[in-house]
Design an enzyme around this catalytic site. Structure first.
Site, short mmCIF file in Angstrom:
data_model
loop_
_atom_site.label_atom_id
_atom_site.label_comp_id
_atom_site.label_asym_id
_atom_site.label_seq_id
_atom_site.Cartn_x
_atom_site.Cartn_y
_atom_site.Cartn_z
N THR A 204 0.85 -1.20 0.00
CA THR A 204 0.00 0.00 0.00
C THR A 204 0.88 1.24 0.00
OG1 THR A 204 -1.83 -1.05 1.15
CG2 THR A 204 -1.61 1.33 1.46
N ARG A 232 -14.55 -6.85 0.39
CA ARG A 232 -13.69 -6.60 1.57
C ARG A 232 -13.03 -5.22 1.45
NH1 ARG A 232 -8.07 -5.26 2.53
NH2 ARG A 232 -7.49 -6.08 4.56
N VAL A 233 -13.05 -4.50 2.56
CA VAL A 233 -12.37 -3.20 2.63
C VAL A 233 -11.41 -3.25 3.81
CG1 VAL A 233 -12.73 -0.75 3.14
CG2 VAL A 233 -14.26 -1.91 1.55
N GLY A 234 -10.19 -2.78 3.62
CA GLY A 234 -9.20 -2.79 4.69
C GLY A 234 -9.15 -1.45 5.42
N GLY A 256 -0.04 -2.84 5.66
CA GLY A 256 -0.07 -4.14 6.33
C GLY A 256 -1.49 -4.66 6.44
N GLY A 258 -4.86 -4.93 7.09
CA GLY A 258 -5.80 -3.87 7.44
C GLY A 258 -6.72 -4.19 8.61
#
Ligand code: ASP
Length: 345
Positions: A204, A232-234, A256, A258
């Site tokens: 990221t 999915r959302v981090g 890293g 999330g």
């Protein structure tokens, strides 16, 4: 009161204040500066520096420009060239925050090349902070962003085909990559981090900048964890988790796993430690310790790395496991990569 007396009183009040500022304040501020996650941050910082080097260059413009640089590059974890979810679709997350607590983000957005710029539009042109999925995509198109073709980059396609053989969601933390010399196996400095066996790495892009005026802004952009569940959302588009800026104190962001960062509201926690007087590195360390304490055994198997910058231009970083590096640039061309200290060795 005579003019002379008034002058003396004013003078007595003003002179010590000014000299205090010179001795303890402005002189010790190192600016401009931009710091970012990973060694892929070097060209990102360089792009940001084209703005920051100007006396009126704004940190907000700098972090957007830096993030755009990597969104244009094929990279396993950032932008449309990134690894897809388990259904083969690339979905992007990003957020941005300025010196006035303005913030915006997009999550689970498809087909748009510059999610960080869409996040900025959410911040500036809507009453909201976060738009997701099809709503975010439609908003981007309304704002003039082009919908790109729905196809995987060659590297991502190869990586996805390899992953499909086992279809196992198993994030590889950087420590293992480092032990296998995976960093050295990369095609060159700042090369995409696709790995031949379909495993994937964190990459990221998250950056923080302090401009000549003393203002801080931050940006974070990612395609998230490769082969994640659809939807999915981090942490990366979540203000307070993946990024937080408080212009009175400083800012934090990171990369890293999330889910682990969201659990402790990571970036906001680091900023609060800095507010209590901790150095950027110590603030990151305390937040990492908090995170490891939840489940030390599990923490050996994931990676999280924070980077932080304070109002004086001091910076620091700390990670759960070895392998996390970050990039620091204070003038065009002088970027350097620094290894973060870590909880486990
Ligand atoms: N933080 C990102 C996420 O959880 C992944 C990464 O940094 O590689 O989506």
């Amino acid at each position: 009161m005579t003019n002379r007396r008034r002058f003396l009183e004013k003078g007595l009040l003003t002179i010590p204040f000014l000299s205090n500022l010179n001795v303890f304040g402005q002189d010790s501020v190192k600016k401009p500066i931009v710091i970012s996650t990973w060694d892929s941050g070097i060209p990102v910082n360089e792009a940001a520096m084209t703005i920051l080097k100007e006396p009126k260059g704004r940190a907000l413009d700098a972090v957007e420009k830096g993030a755009n640089q990597i969104e244009d590059t094929i990279n396993c974890c950032v932008g449309l060239g990134g690894n897809p979810d388990r259904e083969g679709k690339v979905t992007l997350d990003a957020c941005i925050m300025d010196e006035k607590m303005n913030c915006g983000g997009v999550a689970f957005m498809e087909n748009i090349k510059h999610p960080i710029s869409v996040a900025r539009k959410v911040m500036e042109d809507t009453p909201h902070v976060l738009l997701v999925g099809e709503g975010a995509r439609q908003f981007a198109i309304e704002k003039g962003f082009k919908a790109e073709k729905d196809e995987l980059s060659d590297d991502a396609k190869k990586s996805y085909e390899n992953w499909l053989k086992k279809s196992e969601y198993k994030p590889v933390k950087n420590i293992e990559l480092q032990q296998n010399n995976a960093f050295e196996k990369r095609k060159g400095p700042f090369a995409p981090q696709f790995l031949e066996n379909g495993d994937f790495n964190h990459d990221t892009m998250a950056l923080l900048a302090l401009d000549h005026s003393g203002n801080i802004s931050g940006a974070c952009t990612t395609s998230g964890m490769g082969f994640k569940m659809r939807g999915r959302v981090g942490d990366s588009p979540i203000i307070g988790a993946g990024l937080y800026v408080d212009n009175e104190v400083g800012a934090c962001t990171g990369s890293g796993q999330g889910e682990e960062v969201i659990r402790i509201a990571g970036a906001a926690m680091v900023v609060e430690f800095m507010r209590q007087g901790k150095s950027p590195e110590m603030a990151c360390k305390l937040a990492i310790e908090r995170l490891v304490k939840i489940n030390p055994k599990k923490a050996r198997d994931f990676q999280v790395g924070f980077i932080a910058l304070n109002k004086k231009g001091q910076y620091g970083s700390y990670a759960v496991n070895p392998g996390f590096v970050f990039s620091v640039t204070t003038a065009p061309g002088n970027g350097r990569v620094i290894k973060a200290k870590s909880y486990f060795n």
